[in-house]
Scaffold this motif. Structure first.
Motif, PDB file in Angstrom:
ATOM      1  N   LYS A 151      46.327 -14.023  56.095  1.00 19.55           N
ATOM      2  CA  LYS A 151      45.873 -13.871  57.488  1.00 19.55           C
ATOM      3  C   LYS A 151      46.631 -14.835  58.404  1.00 19.55           C
ATOM      4  CE  LYS A 151      43.517 -10.594  57.500  1.00 19.55           C
ATOM      5  NZ  LYS A 151      44.346  -9.823  56.914  1.00 19.55           N
ATOM      6  N   VAL A 185      39.454  -5.479  62.873  1.00 18.41           N
ATOM      7  CA  VAL A 185      38.446  -6.432  62.389  1.00 18.41           C
ATOM      8  C   VAL A 185      37.554  -5.748  61.345  1.00 18.41           C
ATOM      9  CG1 VAL A 185      36.403  -7.775  63.063  1.00 18.41           C
ATOM     10  CG2 VAL A 185      38.463  -7.818  64.505  1.00 18.41           C
ATOM     11  N   TYR A 186      37.148  -4.530  61.660  1.00 16.74           N
ATOM     12  CA  TYR A 186      36.283  -3.766  60.747  1.00 16.74           C
ATOM     13  C   TYR A 186      36.996  -3.532  59.399  1.00 16.74           C
ATOM     14  CZ  TYR A 186      34.180   0.421  58.715  1.00 16.74           C
ATOM     15  OH  TYR A 186      33.629   1.325  57.843  1.00 16.74           O
ATOM     16  N   ASN A 239      39.486  -5.003  58.002  1.00 18.07           N
ATOM     17  CA  ASN A 239      39.744  -6.223  57.238  1.00 18.07           C
ATOM     18  C   ASN A 239      38.462  -6.837  56.676  1.00 18.07           C
ATOM     19  OD1 ASN A 239      42.413  -5.797  57.680  1.00 18.07           O
ATOM     20  ND2 ASN A 239      42.610  -7.297  59.334  1.00 18.07           N
ATOM     21  N   ASP A 240      37.364  -6.606  57.393  1.00 21.15           N
ATOM     22  CA  ASP A 240      36.067  -7.104  56.895  1.00 21.15           C
ATOM     23  C   ASP A 240      35.584  -6.367  55.652  1.00 21.15           C
ATOM     24  OD1 ASP A 240      35.692  -9.072  58.692  1.00 21.15           O
ATOM     25  OD2 ASP A 240      34.192  -8.033  59.921  1.00 21.15           O
ATOM     26  N   ILE A 241      35.834  -5.060  55.607  1.00 23.07           N
ATOM     27  CA  ILE A 241      35.282  -4.279  54.491  1.00 23.07           C
ATOM     28  C   ILE A 241      36.188  -4.250  53.256  1.00 23.07           C
ATOM     29  CG2 ILE A 241      33.927  -2.743  56.010  1.00 23.07           C
ATOM     30  CD1 ILE A 241      36.105  -0.552  55.326  1.00 23.07           C
ATOM     31  N   LYS A 249      35.100  -5.957  49.854  1.00 25.01           N
ATOM     32  CA  LYS A 249      33.916  -5.332  49.247  1.00 25.01           C
ATOM     33  C   LYS A 249      34.252  -3.936  48.690  1.00 25.01           C
ATOM     34  CE  LYS A 249      29.010  -4.326  50.039  1.00 25.01           C
ATOM     35  NZ  LYS A 249      29.042  -3.383  48.967  1.00 25.01           N
TER      36      LYS A 249
END
Ligand code: LMR
Length: 333
Positions: free
Chosen positions: A118, A265-266, A268-270, A273
């Motif tokens: 990042k 953002v979404y 990269n957040d998921i 998981k």
């Protein structure tokens, strides 16, 4: 190629239709090669949702997953010709376009974790890499994560000796070619859409991919063994046809930028998981045995793969490698 040219011609013809055509929404065709239920697939759907919302329907985004429209190499040609407007190829796939610096991301064990990555992608190095696409008629908008890769085959892969003579499918990257050769394997470039069948029929013996791709393409059904080697990274650059982007009305472009920032953002957040869940699902399916390297085996992999960085330094750029190594060595909290 013929299919791409025909599509580009019909896009150009539609643009000439005139006032009635001017009422219709601006269409963004977003083509990609993975399944809808992957980090990239979900990111594309999120971008569609937000882009249509923020532009109040002035823009319509059509997402085409699973190589429905184009395979890896064709999709980049289609983007340059304007037959599609948006893609998110993996960073390994920019070499054939002539921007080989992107292959730095493929170097084995170059990044210890996603935090270091990042720092690169969100910083000046990441930006300067995207800027290199301009001269190709492509605008780079964002980096999207997938994850670290695992190795699979129909035999256990514990040490480099286990790779001897195996035919391993890779993406179109010279760094990945060098990586497989360093392990004693025979690299074979294949389009992503062809991998499952190639594994099933024995055209290749094994491959590397993050768990999310392995699971959603059902590769675990045709691979008896996988090693959680995390030896390399797979991520994406979201790109658009530059002329299409530059010609957009300024207000629409900034609404789309906002949609892209939030979708990024979404996605990269998921990503982590999605990969964790895919690995769990494959373990549960029980067709593949997953192996974690011992510290001694990991040291052997690192030793075997170390020459790849040296060998590829003139191709991807010594300064770029050093910039990566500098970030990798910073402490991550
Ligand atoms: C692959 O070809 O293995 C990947 O690049 C597919 C993708 O887009 O994640």
């Amino acid at each position: 190629m013929k299919k791409i040219i025909l599509a580009a011609v019909s896009v150009a013809a539609l643009a000439l239709i005139g006032p009635a055509g001017a009422q219709s929404p601006i269409v963004i065709k977003f083509s990609h090669v993975v399944a809808p239920e992957t980090p990239k697939g979900k990111g594309a759907e999120k971008f569609k949702e937000l882009a249509e919302k923020y532009t109040n329907g002035k823009v319509k985004v059509e997402v085409y997953p699973n190589s429905q429209l184009y395979k890896d190499k064709e999709e980049v040609e289609a983007l340059q010709l304007g037959a599609v407007q948006m893609l998110a190829p993996s960073l390994a796939k920019f070499g054939p376009l002539g921007v080989k610096e992107f292959e730095v991301f493929d170097l084995p064990y170059i990044m210890p974790d996603k935090a270091a990555l990042k720092r690169i992608t969100n910083g000046p190095v990441g930006k300067s890499l995207l800027d290199k696409l301009d001269v190709k008629g492509i605008k780079g908008l964002a980096y999207w994560d997938n994850g670290f890769k695992i190795m699979s085959a129909n035999k256990p892969l514990h040490t480099p000796a286990d790779f001897q003579g195996l035919k391993m499918r890779i993406q179109s990257s010279k760094v990945l070619e060098s990586e497989m050769r360093a392990l004693g394997a025979i690299p074979q470039v294949l389009a992503f859409s062809e991998v499952y069948q190639a594994l099933q029929t024995g055209v290749v013996d094994g491959t590397e991919n993050p768990p999310s791709n392995m699971y959603t393409q059902k590769m675990h059904e045709v691979q008896k063994h996988a090693t959680l080697s995390n030896h390399g990274y797979l991520g994406y650059a979201v790109i658009v046809n530059k002329k299409f982007w530059d010609d957009l009305p300024a207000d629409v472009r900034s609404q789309l930028e906002k949609a892209m920032n939030e979708a990024t953002v979404y996605a990269n957040d998921i990503a982590q998981k999605e990969n964790d869940d895919a690995l769990e699902a494959m373990k549960k399916a029980g067709k593949t045995t997953f192996y974690t390297l011992t510290p001694a085996e990991l040291a052997e992999w690192k030793k075997a793969l170390a020459p790849v960085t040296e060998e590829m330094s003139s191709r991807v750029g010594k300064d770029l490698i050093e910039a990566f190594q500098k970030e990798a060595n910073l402490k991550t909290n």
